[in-house]
Design a protein around this motif. Structure first.
Motif, PDB file in Angstrom:
ATOM      1  N   ARG A  52       3.259  10.069   0.693  1.00 12.28           N
ATOM      2  CA  ARG A  52       3.173  11.507   0.953  1.00 12.28           C
ATOM      3  C   ARG A  52       1.731  11.994   1.047  1.00 12.28           C
ATOM      4  NH1 ARG A  52       7.560  12.631   3.437  1.00 12.28           N
ATOM      5  NH2 ARG A  52       9.434  12.249   2.219  1.00 12.28           N
ATOM      6  N   ALA A  53       0.790  11.195   0.541  1.00 14.29           N
ATOM      7  CA  ALA A  53      -0.613  11.608   0.595  1.00 14.29           C
ATOM      8  C   ALA A  53      -1.507  10.379   0.599  1.00 14.29           C
ATOM      9  CB  ALA A  53      -0.953  12.505  -0.591  1.00 14.29           C
ATOM     10  N   ILE A  54      -2.618  10.504   1.303  1.00 12.55           N
ATOM     11  CA  ILE A  54      -3.653   9.473   1.323  1.00 12.55           C
ATOM     12  C   ILE A  54      -4.946  10.156   0.897  1.00 12.55           C
ATOM     13  CG2 ILE A  54      -4.957   7.850   2.749  1.00 12.55           C
ATOM     14  CD1 ILE A  54      -2.428   7.631   4.536  1.00 12.55           C
ATOM     15  N   TYR A  55      -5.483   9.690  -0.238  1.00 14.77           N
ATOM     16  CA  TYR A  55      -6.700  10.336  -0.743  1.00 14.77           C
ATOM     17  C   TYR A  55      -7.941   9.597  -0.261  1.00 14.77           C
ATOM     18  CZ  TYR A  55      -7.413   6.786  -4.385  1.00 14.77           C
ATOM     19  OH  TYR A  55      -7.654   5.612  -5.060  1.00 14.77           O
ATOM     20  N   ARG A  56      -9.038  10.322  -0.252  1.00 17.55           N
ATOM     21  CA  ARG A  56     -10.354   9.738  -0.005  1.00 17.55           C
ATOM     22  C   ARG A  56     -11.192  10.028  -1.240  1.00 17.55           C
ATOM     23  NH1 ARG A  56     -14.001  13.577   0.801  1.00 17.55           N
ATOM     24  NH2 ARG A  56     -13.320  15.594   1.577  1.00 17.55           N
ATOM     25  N   GLY A  57     -12.213   9.259  -1.426  1.00 13.15           N
ATOM     26  CA  GLY A  57     -13.083   9.465  -2.569  1.00 13.15           C
ATOM     27  C   GLY A  57     -14.068  10.595  -2.340  1.00 13.15           C
ATOM     28  N   ALA A  58     -14.359  11.338  -3.382  1.00 14.35           N
ATOM     29  CA  ALA A  58     -15.334  12.423  -3.286  1.00 14.35           C
ATOM     30  C   ALA A  58     -16.747  11.881  -3.068  1.00 14.35           C
ATOM     31  CB  ALA A  58     -15.290  13.283  -4.546  1.00 14.35           C
ATOM     32  N   ASN A  59     -16.977  10.627  -3.493  1.00 16.40           N
ATOM     33  CA  ASN A  59     -18.269   9.983  -3.240  1.00 16.40           C
ATOM     34  C   ASN A  59     -18.034   8.509  -2.929  1.00 16.40           C
ATOM     35  OD1 ASN A  59     -18.366   8.428  -5.780  1.00 16.40           O
ATOM     36  ND2 ASN A  59     -18.517  10.453  -6.726  1.00 16.40           N
ATOM     37  N   LYS A  60     -19.071   7.812  -2.549  1.00 21.46           N
ATOM     38  CA  LYS A  60     -18.909   6.422  -2.091  1.00 21.46           C
ATOM     39  C   LYS A  60     -18.492   5.461  -3.203  1.00 21.46           C
ATOM     40  CE  LYS A  60     -23.726   5.091  -2.540  1.00 21.46           C
ATOM     41  NZ  LYS A  60     -24.840   4.432  -1.920  1.00 21.46           N
ATOM     42  N   ASN A  61     -18.650   5.856  -4.456  1.00 24.39           N
ATOM     43  CA  ASN A  61     -18.289   4.984  -5.571  1.00 24.39           C
ATOM     44  C   ASN A  61     -16.845   5.162  -6.044  1.00 24.39           C
ATOM     45  OD1 ASN A  61     -20.897   3.923  -5.646  1.00 24.39           O
ATOM     46  ND2 ASN A  61     -21.602   5.583  -6.955  1.00 24.39           N
ATOM     47  N   THR A  62     -16.130   6.100  -5.481  1.00 25.29           N
ATOM     48  CA  THR A  62     -14.749   6.347  -5.888  1.00 25.29           C
ATOM     49  C   THR A  62     -13.843   5.229  -5.384  1.00 25.29           C
ATOM     50  OG1 THR A  62     -15.107   8.736  -5.798  1.00 25.29           O
ATOM     51  CG2 THR A  62     -12.835   7.993  -5.806  1.00 25.29           C
ATOM     52  N   ASP A  63     -13.001   4.717  -6.263  1.00 25.13           N
ATOM     53  CA  ASP A  63     -12.054   3.668  -5.905  1.00 25.13           C
ATOM     54  C   ASP A  63     -10.982   4.250  -4.980  1.00 25.13           C
ATOM     55  OD1 ASP A  63     -10.277   1.568  -5.736  1.00 25.13           O
ATOM     56  OD2 ASP A  63      -9.876   1.456  -7.894  1.00 25.13           O
ATOM     57  N   GLU A  64     -10.874   3.715  -3.781  1.00 22.07           N
ATOM     58  CA  GLU A  64      -9.879   4.176  -2.810  1.00 22.07           C
ATOM     59  C   GLU A  64      -8.796   3.129  -2.594  1.00 22.07           C
ATOM     60  OE1 GLU A  64     -12.355   5.084   0.620  1.00 22.07           O
ATOM     61  OE2 GLU A  64     -12.491   7.182  -0.008  1.00 22.07           O
ATOM     62  N   THR A  65      -8.495   2.360  -3.653  1.00 23.56           N
ATOM     63  CA  THR A  65      -7.487   1.294  -3.538  1.00 23.56           C
ATOM     64  C   THR A  65      -6.339   1.474  -4.523  1.00 23.56           C
ATOM     65  OG1 THR A  65      -8.638  -0.153  -5.087  1.00 23.56           O
ATOM     66  CG2 THR A  65      -9.227  -0.361  -2.747  1.00 23.56           C
ATOM     67  N   GLN A  66      -6.137   2.680  -5.016  1.00 23.39           N
ATOM     68  CA  GLN A  66      -5.108   2.891  -6.030  1.00 23.39           C
ATOM     69  C   GLN A  66      -3.822   3.457  -5.431  1.00 23.39           C
ATOM     70  OE1 GLN A  66      -6.524   4.251  -9.939  1.00 23.39           O
ATOM     71  NE2 GLN A  66      -8.498   4.542  -8.927  1.00 23.39           N
ATOM     72  N   PHE A  67      -2.745   3.322  -6.196  1.00 25.64           N
ATOM     73  CA  PHE A  67      -1.405   3.760  -5.819  1.00 25.64           C
ATOM     74  C   PHE A  67      -0.866   4.576  -6.980  1.00 25.64           C
ATOM     75  CE2 PHE A  67       2.387   2.668  -3.187  1.00 25.64           C
ATOM     76  CZ  PHE A  67       3.379   3.192  -3.997  1.00 25.64           C
ATOM     77  N   PHE A  68      -0.565   5.843  -6.731  1.00 27.43           N
ATOM     78  CA  PHE A  68      -0.028   6.727  -7.765  1.00 27.43           C
ATOM     79  C   PHE A  68       1.383   7.148  -7.399  1.00 27.43           C
ATOM     80  CE2 PHE A  68      -4.593   7.458  -7.530  1.00 27.43           C
ATOM     81  CZ  PHE A  68      -4.988   7.358  -8.852  1.00 27.43           C
ATOM     82  N   PHE A  69       2.224   7.302  -8.417  1.00 33.52           N
ATOM     83  CA  PHE A  69       3.576   7.824  -8.155  1.00 33.52           C
ATOM     84  C   PHE A  69       3.970   8.786  -9.259  1.00 33.52           C
ATOM     85  CE2 PHE A  69       4.172   3.862 -10.482  1.00 33.52           C
ATOM     86  CZ  PHE A  69       5.132   4.167 -11.427  1.00 33.52           C
ATOM     87  N   GLN A  70       5.081   9.440  -9.072  1.00 38.13           N
ATOM     88  CA  GLN A  70       5.534  10.473 -10.002  1.00 38.13           C
ATOM     89  C   GLN A  70       5.853   9.904 -11.383  1.00 38.13           C
ATOM     90  OE1 GLN A  70       5.617  13.643  -9.315  1.00 38.13           O
ATOM     91  NE2 GLN A  70       5.900  13.872  -7.132  1.00 38.13           N
ATOM     92  N   TRP A  71       5.416  10.603 -12.405  1.00 36.49           N
ATOM     93  CA  TRP A  71       5.695  10.205 -13.794  1.00 36.49           C
ATOM     94  C   TRP A  71       7.194  10.121 -14.054  1.00 36.49           C
ATOM     95  CZ3 TRP A  71       3.184   8.648 -18.108  1.00 36.49           C
ATOM     96  CH2 TRP A  71       3.849   8.785 -19.317  1.00 36.49           C
ATOM     97  N   ASP A  72       7.975  11.053 -13.501  1.00 32.63           N
ATOM     98  CA  ASP A  72       9.403  11.102 -13.799  1.00 32.63           C
ATOM     99  C   ASP A  72      10.233  10.195 -12.907  1.00 32.63           C
ATOM    100  OD1 ASP A  72       8.970  12.657 -11.567  1.00 32.63           O
ATOM    101  OD2 ASP A  72      10.166  14.348 -12.235  1.00 32.63           O
ATOM    102  N   TYR A  73       9.584   9.317 -12.123  1.00 33.99           N
ATOM    103  CA  TYR A  73      10.357   8.389 -11.284  1.00 33.99           C
ATOM    104  C   TYR A  73      11.076   7.434 -12.185  1.00 33.99           C
ATOM    105  CZ  TYR A  73      11.716   5.299  -7.536  1.00 33.99           C
ATOM    106  OH  TYR A  73      12.441   4.554  -6.635  1.00 33.99           O
TER     107      TYR A  73
END
Length: 96
Positions: A75-96
């Motif tokens: 549902r969303a693809i994030y980018r890092g606020a700076n070049k050191n931000t990890d852009e390889t993570q996967f987040f999902f809903q807590w209540d899943y």
């Protein structure tokens, strides 16, 4: 993705988690789509590129530590606020 692929998968506590980490930047419409979909997932830009995922794709994850199979919708693809931000993570809903 193969059985040998390891992903760092983190669960999220909805919008409040994203508010705590401003280094994960995602468009407001995508953030809303994630919040409204119990099966929604947010993935980093580099992870999405690696697996050629796009918004709306269904991703099936198979557990190793916790056996099971779970389907998520990108549902969303994030980018890092700076070049050191990890852009390889996967987040999902807590209540899943």
């Amino acid at each position: 993705m193969t059985k040998k692929t390891f992903l760092q998968i983190l669960r999220s506590i909805r919008k409040s988690y994203l508010d705590l980490y401003p280094e994960f930047v995602l468009p407001p419409d995508q953030q809303k789509a994630f919040i409204l979909d119990r099966r929604g997932a947010v993935v980093g830009r580099k992870l999405a590129e690696r697996f050629k995922w796009k918004l709306g794709d269904i991703v099936t994850l198979k557990g190793t530590i916790y056996p099971g199979t779970w389907d998520f919708v990108i549902r969303a693809i994030y980018r890092g606020a700076n070049k050191n931000t990890d852009e390889t993570q996967f987040f999902f809903q807590w209540d899943y």
